[in-house]
Design an enzyme around this catalytic site. Structure first.
Site, mmCIF file in Angstrom:
data_model
loop_
_atom_site.group_PDB
_atom_site.id
_atom_site.type_symbol
_atom_site.label_atom_id
_atom_site.label_comp_id
_atom_site.label_asym_id
_atom_site.label_seq_id
_atom_site.Cartn_x
_atom_site.Cartn_y
_atom_site.Cartn_z
ATOM 1 N N ALA A 88 8.331 -45.625 9.927
ATOM 2 C CA ALA A 88 7.334 -45.331 8.796
ATOM 3 C C ALA A 88 8.218 -44.228 7.853
ATOM 4 O O ALA A 88 9.292 -43.851 8.017
ATOM 5 C CB ALA A 88 6.180 -44.540 9.455
ATOM 6 N N GLY A 97 7.804 -47.142 13.695
ATOM 7 C CA GLY A 97 7.061 -47.820 13.193
ATOM 8 C C GLY A 97 7.827 -49.294 13.144
ATOM 9 O O GLY A 97 7.213 -50.321 13.270
ATOM 10 N N GLU A 126 7.784 -50.728 16.675
ATOM 11 C CA GLU A 126 6.182 -51.015 16.748
ATOM 12 C C GLU A 126 5.978 -52.352 16.065
ATOM 13 O O GLU A 126 5.351 -53.453 16.523
ATOM 14 C CB GLU A 126 5.312 -50.303 16.488
ATOM 15 C CG GLU A 126 5.283 -48.846 17.271
ATOM 16 C CD GLU A 126 4.596 -47.734 16.856
ATOM 17 O OE1 GLU A 126 3.604 -47.131 17.315
ATOM 18 O OE2 GLU A 126 4.821 -47.351 15.612
#
Length: 257
Positions: free
Chosen positions: A65, A110, A113
């Protein structure tokens, strides 16, 4: 389909969505997450038979992120950011066709993920993966604490998350975090071949298989077996079921719709 940070390609039933911020190692900020969400909508509308997700450039899949954007978030703002990330990851996990993550470089936080939300993960030999959030004073917030455990097991997931360990492609393969490791310059060709093979499979059966497997993470065994029975029997009478079984009896290759 005019997005600044995401590119979209669709051909012969295969859609490729590329996070396109190479100058920021494809970090996911709010506009990029929203563009991903819209691109997933477009892929569904195009009758996608296999979806590939990757990152632009030679350095990163998605490096995480956007930390600069996150640094000064309030609790309420962080909750909204988490919801946005979860929405996108859940869309990938539940997309009605198989999703392949072509992990061509760094996949941290992220980005890891995002790969975990896919059905299949293929790594370049240059790939490095990790849930590295602990060193930022936070934890995985877009599904990592849940999906990583289901993929590699409780003990290993705890180690990777607690220590924020970064693992190279070979270790990721050994851990079961990815399914294949290929030479960097062969990644696109390898993933394309896999996507083409999936695109030739019966779409309804693939969707049913994906949904049934996903349910195994949400149901106990008895309920999961009941779900499988319903999904299995519901495919009878479809054109693909009749074609597949007829082709088997006639000793020929099936031609699915």
């Amino acid at each position: 389909m005019d997005w600044d940070t995401v590119s979209f390609d669709h051909d012969a039933g295969i859609t490729t969505i590329t996070v396109d911020r190479p100058d920021r190692l494809n970090a996911l900020n709010r506009p990029t997450l929203r563009a991903l969400d819209e691109a997933i909508d477009e892929a569904a509308e195009r009758d996608t038979r296999a979806l590939v997700v990757t990152g632009a450039g030679d350095d990163a899949f998605v490096a995480g992120a956007d930390i600069e954007q996150m640094r000064d978030l309030s609790v309420e703002e962080a909750q909204a950011y988490a919801r946005l990330g979860h929405d996108v990851m859940n869309r990938i996990e539940t997309f009605p066709a198989p999703v392949i993550a072509a992990v061509n470089g760094y996949a941290f936080g992220g980005g890891c993920e995002l790969a975990l939300a896919a059905d299949l993960r293929i790594a370049s030999e240059r790939a490095v993966l990790g849930q590295t959030e602990i060193d930022l004073g936070i934890i995985p917030g877009w599904g990592g604490t849940q999906r990583l455990v289901r993929l590699v097991g409780d003990e290993l997931a705890r180690r990777l998350i607690f220590f924020g360990e970064r693992v190279d492609a070979q270790d990721a393969d050994q851990y079961g975090l990815v399914g294949d490791v290929v030479a960097h310059d062969q990644l696109d060709e390898f993933v394309q071949g896999m996507a083409e093979d999936l695109a030739e499979k019966p779409a309804f059966a693939l969707q049913a298989a994906k949904e049934a497997i996903n349910q195994s993470h949400r149901m106990d065994l008895e309920d999961g077996l009941q779900y499988e029975q319903r999904a299995w029997s519901g495919l009878f009478g479809t054109a693909d079921q009749r074609e597949g079984m007829t082709a088997f009896v006639e000793d020929r290759d099936p031609e699915f719709e």
